[in-house]
Scaffold this motif. Sequence first.
Motif, PDB file in Angstrom:
ATOM      1  N   PHE A   1       0.844  -1.199   0.000  1.00 51.23           N
ATOM      2  CA  PHE A   1       0.000   0.000   0.000  1.00 51.23           C
ATOM      3  C   PHE A   1       0.877   1.246   0.000  1.00 51.23           C
ATOM      4  O   PHE A   1       1.887   1.320   0.702  1.00 51.23           O
ATOM      5  CB  PHE A   1      -0.887  -0.036   1.244  1.00 51.23           C
ATOM      6  N   PHE A   2       0.458   2.255  -0.771  1.00 50.67           N
ATOM      7  CA  PHE A   2       1.209   3.520  -0.872  1.00 50.67           C
ATOM      8  C   PHE A   2       0.226   4.677  -1.012  1.00 50.67           C
ATOM      9  O   PHE A   2      -0.854   4.535  -1.593  1.00 50.67           O
ATOM     10  CB  PHE A   2       2.146   3.498  -2.079  1.00 50.67           C
ATOM     11  N   GLY A   3       0.611   5.835  -0.484  1.00 49.79           N
ATOM     12  CA  GLY A   3      -0.226   7.025  -0.590  1.00 49.79           C
ATOM     13  C   GLY A   3       0.614   8.292  -0.672  1.00 49.79           C
ATOM     14  O   GLY A   3       1.775   8.326  -0.236  1.00 49.79           O
ATOM     15  N   ALA A   4       0.023   9.347  -1.228  1.00 47.20           N
ATOM     16  CA  ALA A   4       0.676  10.658  -1.326  1.00 47.20           C
ATOM     17  C   ALA A   4      -0.347  11.733  -0.998  1.00 47.20           C
ATOM     18  O   ALA A   4      -1.564  11.534  -1.164  1.00 47.20           O
ATOM     19  CB  ALA A   4       1.255  10.876  -2.722  1.00 47.20           C
ATOM     20  N   THR A   5       0.131  12.873  -0.514  1.00 42.32           N
ATOM     21  CA  THR A   5      -0.754  13.964  -0.123  1.00 42.32           C
ATOM     22  C   THR A   5      -0.539  15.178  -1.023  1.00 42.32           C
ATOM     23  O   THR A   5       0.381  15.213  -1.847  1.00 42.32           O
ATOM     24  CB  THR A   5      -0.509  14.384   1.344  1.00 42.32           C
TER      25      THR A   5
END
Length: 718
Positions: free
Chosen positions: A11-15
């Motif tokens: 899982f990966f995320g960016a803001t």
Amino acid sequence: MASHSDTLVVFFGATAGANGGKLGSDEREIILLVWQIVDLHKKKVGKLQRRLVKPDSLELTDQSKEETGLSVDELYKAEPLDKVLQQFQQSVSAELKALGRSSYTLCVDGPLIIRQALHPEASKKNLVLPECFYSFVDVRKEFHKCCPNAGQVQDLTLPYILEYVCIPELPLSEQVMGLKEVRCMVQLCLHILAEPYNHKFSCFEAVKYKLESGACSKTEPVDSETVIRARGLPWQSSDQDIARFFKGLNIAKGGVALCLNAQGRRNGEALVRFINQEHRDLALERHKHHMGSRYIEVYKATGEEFLKIAGGTSNEVAQFLSKENQVIIRMRGLPFTASPQDVLTFLGADSPATDASDGLLFVKYPDGRPTGDAFVLFSCEEYALNALKKHKQILGKRYIELFRSTAAEVQQVLNRYMSTPLISTLPSSSMVPMPVLATPPYLATGSTRDCVRLRGLPYTAAIEDILEFMGEHTIDIKPHGVHMVLNQQGRPSGDAFIQMRSADRAFMVAQKCHKKMMKDRYVEVFQCSTEEMSFVLMGGTLNRSGLSPPPCKLPCLAPPAYAAFPSPAMLSEAALYQPPLLATPRTPQPPLSPHPTLAYYPPQHHPAQLYMNMNMNYTAYYPSPPVSPSTMSYFASPPGSVALAAQQPHAQGHVASPMMPQHGALVRMQGLPYNAGVKDILSFFQGYQYSPEDYSSMVQMSQGQTRSLIQPKEWLCL
């Protein structure tokens, strides 16, 4: 059901703001989520999924635009976070079903996306996250377990790890943010599963669902590297609100301690204890994040500070707080005669206390007298909410206040009332004897109800505002009869006492001025006696139901080694009507006799000016002397200090009473630089005349506070 190690979802995320090591530190919303399934048994991977997330605020920092390659137009067409999370669940569930699996664990590159971005944002938007987001594995820690010689976990980065295990970099065409990171993590997971590592994923991290309540003993060791101080909290915030602010981080059991001020009310600060240093460091990254419309400051604190607030030694309190998973409600303003049965009846059948009377804890003074406070345990949130609906309902003749509370607040309130009060004293007797004013005759205690108490004053109210509030009744105020009450920080407490010329006048004021408006607040006015006023100035409480004496009735006004002035009964009338010293400073006059005397000023000729210039006496809440320490100055001088004035020429036939000759005047100076010396202090008083051969200076430096003993040539008002 397959174990958690059978299937991973990388899982990966960016803001929309900072990413990488600063992810989540600027409160920016998530704009990108990427994931891919890895079957650990069959060494197979699922389809790579990428979703854009529409933030509430369509603003991207330049850094975010450069790193993600996204634009506002693309995000405008995306789905909000709750919809994307639903798509995540549906996609993962479908792939798991195809693989014959039923459960999975998230795998991330560092905990920031889970702890610092996803959970805080979901909490602010009141979203309920799926259960899978409360457990995850960190690929860095798993790698460190395989290769402990590769370096410290906090120093590891994904590019360094890939280079260490000789995994080639992806081609430039595939280096799109999100896709690149997920592919690299998938390759790393498959690599350490194979020979020679044969790794098994086992370092599962958890995110707590809710705050656990519990008691803390003063003997319990608390690591200073796990404690922070939160400042700027709304006064009505509870421990649950603070836990929600730090959502995603694990707070230790009973680890929220709300700080109280001198009056026992919350002061907007709290000490929070986390399970380890890693979570404490992540909490510090939330400095100036927002709780509602307020930003909260977060600083390091020590274990000693936490134990001072939350620690306790009472067995009764420990037994009361031993029941886990209870909701605590604080009741304030109870009649002193209230029994446990009275409280249970007041709460009613819809909000039963846990174990009936065993779920009640009455707060008492060391001598056993009730304080009017109590704590109640409820077994569930529903019962607590029903109890809070009874806020300000009547029990006996008093309205009762109900608030949410915490285990730490229980300890703090009990510690405050049960501890022996410490009365601040003047310096040791080795110094030159110092005059201390005796109790003024107009504050002699008595049962005649010739005083009134003003409660609920605006904090900006001055003596002029009080006199205007009194209106036509101003002419009935005794000289020096207005007493402003300050708290321990030296700020107005919202209370004042006024001495009237008779009990009838006091009764009329209480009837006509009660709940009259001052600025934007209504002020309550109660009739009371001088004795009751003195008790309150000592630290007791006074209300319509009666008087609660302070814990200590006889505070020491001064050590025996200090000389006192003779009774001020001989002061002339002119000496009682002096204008404020700060408002109308006068040029010092040379003494006319070898014996210094108290200064006096001629009375004002206009009645209005007379009352507008009355001295404003003050006191601090307990512990404090039973009367205003000095009536010779307008400003509130620190405890243990006294102002001496220059002798004035004879005016209008009045002669000031001669006083005992003294060898010095003790002046307390606060806020000095720590490197200040005697020369700096003498330079500060340049302009006041003294003979170099006559003065003696003795300076005591302690925590930015200095006391200087100076023999001036002329008695000056300092």
